[in-house]
Scaffold this motif. Structure first.
Motif: not given
Length: 275
Positions: A46-59
């Motif tokens: 809660e009340q955090q920033i979560v980033a999703f990273i990774g190459p294209s097409g990884c979901g």
């Protein structure tokens, strides 16, 4: 836990202080029968920033769309597993997806203001959903929270589409805020913006996390390192039919993931060896 302990689960840090907003257990996503995203286990604090990273097409974006069931709108999409939002499975048939999207708002890759006035871009959604309060105050408050009020307060009757790209994106954030959400999903919100506008949106995100949980997909690792409290690294693998599918590899505090990742895949991606 490491990758070798259980191949279906990523290498994870432990969320010890913040309350969990989303708890994802064994989530799989199929498109027309093809398994596109494999066995995701992740807890969003809660009340955090979560980033999703990774190459294209990884979901990354596929998972992001699961949090407010936007994948329901894609023909042939199917989701398996559990995705609990504040301890309730949002894929339970009893869950109203329209109400869910009011609580879990979304900001898209390219700014998409309505072809209406700046005022109506903010007021339209709440009014359509029976908002009984003072719309003028709601509009001003939402624009202030999105750090754009001073730039548009004298032209609220002007078209939202006439604003610059960065202003349009902040207008879209204000539009999402006006619905009083609990969570903001952002799918590469700065990819179409110039560096100055990108900085403004990043600074805005840092302010907004005091009130909202933010989950952001980004291809910009520097952006993740600047704004995210936690970062999830996704990658692809080849299935038995020779097709690529996405998987969550590692989820840890951003400082840890970027300085000493637990997996070789994350280390190679962050060091620029692939991606």
């Amino acid at each position: 836990m490491t990758q070798n302990d259980n191949k279906s689960k990523p290498s994870n840090g432990t969320i010890t202080q913040a309350r969990t907003v989303f708890d994802v257990e064994g989530l799989k996503v199929y498109y027309s029968g093809f398994l596109a995203l494999l066995d995701v286990y992740i807890k969003i604090p809660e009340q955090q920033i979560v980033a999703f990273i990774g190459p294209s097409g990884c979901g990354k974006s596929t998972l992001l769309r699961c949090f407010n069931r936007m994948n329901d709108l894609i023909p042939g999409a199917k989701v398996e597993g559990r995705l609990n939002y504040r301890d309730r499975n949002i894929y339970d048939p009893k869950i109203n997806s329209v109400k869910l999207r009011r609580q879990v708002g979304m900001v898209f890759q390219r700014p998409n203001p309505f072809p209406k006035s700046i005022y109506e871009n903010i007021a339209f959604g709440p009014r359509s959903n029976g908002y009984k309060g003072n719309l003028d105050e709601l509009v001003e408050d939402s624009l202030r929270r999105a750090a754009i009020w001073d730039e548009v307060k004298d032209k609220l009757k002007g078209k939202g589409t006439a604003l610059s790209g960065g202003q349009q994106q902040r207008l879209c954030i204000a539009r999402a805020i006006a619905m009083k959400p609990d969570v903001l999903l952002m799918d590469e919100p700065c990819s179409a913006l110039d560096p100055i506008s990108t900085r403004q949106v990043e600074e805005l995100c840092l302010e907004l996390k005091q009130q909202y949980t933010i989950i952001m997909v980004t291809h910009n690792m520097q952006q993740a390192s600047r704004v995210a409290d936690w970062t999830a690294f996704f990658n692809t693998e080849i299935d038995e039919h020779g097709k690529r599918r996405g998987k969550l590899v590692e989820f840890n505090p951003t400082v840890q993931l970027f300085s000493s990742p637990n997996t070789r895949e994350a280390e190679e991606y962050i060091s620029g060896r692939f991606g």
